[in-house]
Design a protein around this motif. Structure first.
Motif, mmCIF file in Angstrom:
data_model
loop_
_atom_site.group_PDB
_atom_site.id
_atom_site.type_symbol
_atom_site.label_atom_id
_atom_site.label_comp_id
_atom_site.label_asym_id
_atom_site.label_seq_id
_atom_site.Cartn_x
_atom_site.Cartn_y
_atom_site.Cartn_z
ATOM 1 N N LEU A 194 -19.635 -11.530 81.337
ATOM 2 C CA LEU A 194 -19.672 -11.999 79.953
ATOM 3 C C LEU A 194 -18.857 -13.277 79.791
ATOM 4 C CD1 LEU A 194 -20.570 -11.495 77.036
ATOM 5 C CD2 LEU A 194 -18.504 -10.093 76.747
ATOM 6 N N SER A 225 -28.748 -13.735 70.978
ATOM 7 C CA SER A 225 -28.559 -12.711 72.008
ATOM 8 C C SER A 225 -29.821 -11.873 72.163
ATOM 9 C CB SER A 225 -27.391 -11.798 71.610
ATOM 10 O OG SER A 225 -27.208 -10.796 72.576
ATOM 11 N N CYS A 281 -30.833 -8.535 74.282
ATOM 12 C CA CYS A 281 -30.296 -7.452 75.111
ATOM 13 C C CYS A 281 -31.441 -6.586 75.606
ATOM 14 C CB CYS A 281 -29.331 -6.600 74.292
ATOM 15 S SG CYS A 281 -27.965 -7.539 73.605
ATOM 16 N N PHE A 291 -16.873 0.226 76.354
ATOM 17 C CA PHE A 291 -17.812 -0.768 75.817
ATOM 18 C C PHE A 291 -17.638 -0.917 74.308
ATOM 19 C CE2 PHE A 291 -20.611 -0.267 79.672
ATOM 20 C CZ PHE A 291 -20.588 -1.601 80.032
ATOM 21 N N MET A 306 -16.568 -4.368 72.382
ATOM 22 C CA MET A 306 -17.456 -4.996 71.412
ATOM 23 C C MET A 306 -16.880 -5.032 69.995
ATOM 24 S SD MET A 306 -20.067 -6.208 72.970
ATOM 25 C CE MET A 306 -18.898 -6.719 74.220
ATOM 26 N N GLN A 307 -15.736 -4.381 69.769
ATOM 27 C CA GLN A 307 -15.101 -4.465 68.457
ATOM 28 C C GLN A 307 -14.575 -5.862 68.183
ATOM 29 O OE1 GLN A 307 -12.287 -1.216 68.443
ATOM 30 N NE2 GLN A 307 -13.827 0.213 67.688
ATOM 31 N N ASN A 308 -14.331 -6.625 69.236
ATOM 32 C CA ASN A 308 -13.904 -8.008 69.108
ATOM 33 C C ASN A 308 -14.777 -8.848 70.032
ATOM 34 O OD1 ASN A 308 -12.474 -10.275 68.414
ATOM 35 N ND2 ASN A 308 -10.821 -9.882 69.848
ATOM 36 N N PRO A 309 -16.039 -9.088 69.648
ATOM 37 C CA PRO A 309 -16.979 -9.773 70.543
ATOM 38 C C PRO A 309 -16.572 -11.210 70.834
ATOM 39 C CG PRO A 309 -17.911 -9.553 68.347
ATOM 40 C CD PRO A 309 -16.623 -8.798 68.348
ATOM 41 N N ARG A 319 -19.678 -14.107 67.811
ATOM 42 C CA ARG A 319 -20.376 -13.379 66.748
ATOM 43 C C ARG A 319 -21.729 -14.054 66.547
ATOM 44 N NH1 ARG A 319 -17.300 -9.321 65.112
ATOM 45 N NH2 ARG A 319 -15.074 -9.689 65.048
#
Length: 66
Positions: free
Chosen positions: A16, A32, A34, A50, A54-57, A60
């Protein structure tokens, strides 16, 4: 190659980070896509990792396709 445990998160985070560097270098708004068609079932600790990640990508997104 990871063993399917939490070390998969390290592999994912590294991939990532590389991808985000390339995306940011374009200067364009990212989109994005997926593809989960080849996804494997993971243990609950991997899923929790995971979710936490993903709580703080890294970026955004305005548009996401799954």
């Amino acid at each position: 190659m990871c063993s399917g445990t939490r070390d998969i998160l390290d592999d994912f985070a590294a991939a990532l980070a590389t991808a985000m560097t390339r995306v940011r270098a374009t200067g364009r708004v990212p989109v994005s896509l997926c593809d989960y068609s080849g996804a494997k079932v993971h243990s609950q600790d991997v899923v929790a990792g995971f979710v936490e990640m993903m709580q703080n990508p890294a970026i955004r997104l305005r548009r996401v396709a799954v």
